[in-house]
Structure formats: C-alpha cells, structure tokens
Design an enzyme around this catalytic site. Structure first.
Site, mmCIF file in Angstrom:
data_model
loop_
_atom_site.group_PDB
_atom_site.id
_atom_site.type_symbol
_atom_site.label_atom_id
_atom_site.label_comp_id
_atom_site.label_asym_id
_atom_site.label_seq_id
_atom_site.Cartn_x
_atom_site.Cartn_y
_atom_site.Cartn_z
ATOM 1 N N LEU A 57 0.862 -1.173 0.000
ATOM 2 C CA LEU A 57 0.000 0.000 0.000
ATOM 3 C C LEU A 57 0.903 1.227 0.000
ATOM 4 C CD1 LEU A 57 -2.752 -0.906 2.665
ATOM 5 C CD2 LEU A 57 -2.955 -0.988 0.171
ATOM 6 N N ASP A 58 0.535 2.244 -0.778
ATOM 7 C CA ASP A 58 1.311 3.477 -0.787
ATOM 8 C C ASP A 58 1.390 4.040 0.622
ATOM 9 O OD1 ASP A 58 1.525 3.213 -3.502
ATOM 10 O OD2 ASP A 58 0.063 4.769 -3.991
ATOM 11 N N ARG A 59 2.449 4.750 0.890
ATOM 12 C CA ARG A 59 2.690 5.296 2.228
ATOM 13 C C ARG A 59 1.478 6.029 2.826
ATOM 14 N NH1 ARG A 59 8.056 7.866 4.567
ATOM 15 N NH2 ARG A 59 7.265 8.854 6.442
ATOM 16 N N VAL A 61 -1.632 5.631 2.322
ATOM 17 C CA VAL A 61 -2.862 4.837 2.295
ATOM 18 C C VAL A 61 -2.926 3.920 3.511
ATOM 19 C CG1 VAL A 61 -4.205 3.170 0.957
ATOM 20 C CG2 VAL A 61 -2.853 4.925 -0.217
ATOM 21 N N ARG A 163 -4.687 5.979 -8.014
ATOM 22 C CA ARG A 163 -4.479 7.430 -8.045
ATOM 23 C C ARG A 163 -4.311 7.928 -9.479
ATOM 24 N NH1 ARG A 163 0.397 7.765 -3.757
ATOM 25 N NH2 ARG A 163 0.207 10.005 -4.133
#
Length: 235
Positions: A57-59, A61, A163
């Site tokens: 998961l992106d930072r 998120v 995104r």
C-alpha cells in the site's frame, strides 16, 4: 496496530496512514520491520523473524493488509496474486464525478523510478504495464457536491494505480498531493483506503477475509458507515 487476522502462517493488520510499507530512503520506521519487532516481542522469538511482503500500500494509504509468516505461505499467496485469486477492494473519495456510475478502466502505465511518479502512456510503450480496475460510484457528498465516494476493485496491482487511473478520467483523489496537486491543499490526507482483502488460505484453502473500515473523520465521515459495509458486497 490493529490485528485483523493471525495464525501460524499469516498476519493481517490495519495499516496506519503515512507509514511506509517497507524501508525506503526516508529512513522512517516502516511497517515490515515494525511488525517483525512486534512478533519477536509478543512470541519471545530468538534470532531473526520471517515476514513476507505479499502486496503493498502506498505510504499515505491505510487499511487492510496481509503478510506471510512463512516462506511457503508467501510463495502461495504470491501465486494467488499472479493468478488473480486475490481480491482487493478499496474506497476512495475523488474530486468531481466519474463519467459513468460504474465502469472498467484500462490504461497502460509507465513508472519513472527517478521521480517515483507514474504516467499514462500509449499501449506498446517500452516498460509500460497494463493496469485494470473496476469502479462504481457509491454516492456524492451532501456537504460538498464536488466530492464523490467510489468503490474500486483492482484487477492488477500497479504502482499508484488507483491514483493515476482516477486522475486520468478527471477525478483525482481527495488529498493527493502527487497527482491532484492542482485541486488539493497541502496537508490534506489522501482519501484512499484498503477496505477488503480476500484470498484462499495458503495452507487450509479456506477463504480469508480482511475488512477495515476507514476512520470516522474528514472526508470519510461525510458518508454513513453503512455505505462502506454495503461496498463489501457490491459487484
């Protein structure tokens, strides 16, 4: 850290926002090492602790995330990801309204490792990867008609995929400072949450379900909690 599922093979947790999934150039504490330290302490394990990273998961998120506690579990879960037997459902707050109430987005994405940004490129562009997701509109905000809550199901797992693809249809995510900077204010937290992760258990083959509802704070609290629960069963 909230534990959603744990046995001898797996550890499912609710990832906090703004914590990197794994060690990066920032040097900030990362989820993988934090969880290893937690396992070592809770179970009084000597030596190094194994924990396999299955997905990321992106930072910025938060939400449901699974880790493998054995190499065998990691290998089998990775195969489930490759064979698309690994379900990932997200909710996101976007700016604007998607052109259709539901649809499938297919783009080809190219990542620039130097800037850590991803762009939509023509099919056939060298090093590009196909990205596919399904989305459906859950509802507009009664307080701000420029915000829309959407359900997103990933069919591929590309870097920054949700995104970039939502921005490509004119609906950047609320708070996204990388792909929606023109419409977002500094300091706003990106509104993207891992709502559900589902997969066959790598040993028992029983279906494992991880569910994590977003926090009751802006902008998530502009919609009733029941709507997020409904998103779990919507197709």
């Amino acid at each position: 850290m909230k534990i959603l599922f744990e046995d001898n093979h797996l550890l499912g947790i609710e990832k906090p926002v703004n914590v990197p999934t794994q060690e990066d150039v920032s040097g900030d504490p990362d989820l993988l090492n934090l969880l290893k330290a937690d396992i070592k302490e809770r179970y009084q394990k000597p030596g190094n602790v194994y924990l396999g990273l299955v997905h990321r998961l992106d930072r910025p998120v938060g939400g449901a995330m699974i880790f493998a506690k054995t190499s065998k579990a990691a290998s089998r879960l990775s195969e489930a990801v490759r064979s698309r037997n690994f379900d990932k459902i997200y909710v996101a707050v976007v700016r604007g309204t998607p052109p259709q109430a539901k649809g499938r987005l297919i783009h080809h994405l190219l990542k620039d490792e130097r800037t850590n940004t991803v762009s939509v490129v023509p099919k056939g562009t060298p090093s590009s990867k196909e990205a596919i997701l399904d989305y459906s509109v859950l509802g507009a905000s009664s307080l701000d008609n420029e915000l829309t809550l959407v359900r997103v199901e990933l069919l591929t797992g590309r870097s920054h995929q949700i995104r970039v693809q939502m921005n490509a249809i004119g609906c950047p995510l609320y708070g996204d400072q990388k792909y929606g900077v023109a419409q977002n204010k500094p300091g706003q937290q990106i509104a993207l949450w891992s709502l559900y992760v589902g997969f066959p258990h790598p040993v028992t083959t029983e279906h494992v379900k991880l569910i994590s509802l977003p926090p009751r704070e802006l902008p998530w609290n502009r919609w009733e909690e029941e709507l997020y629960t409904k998103a779990l069963t919507q197709s």
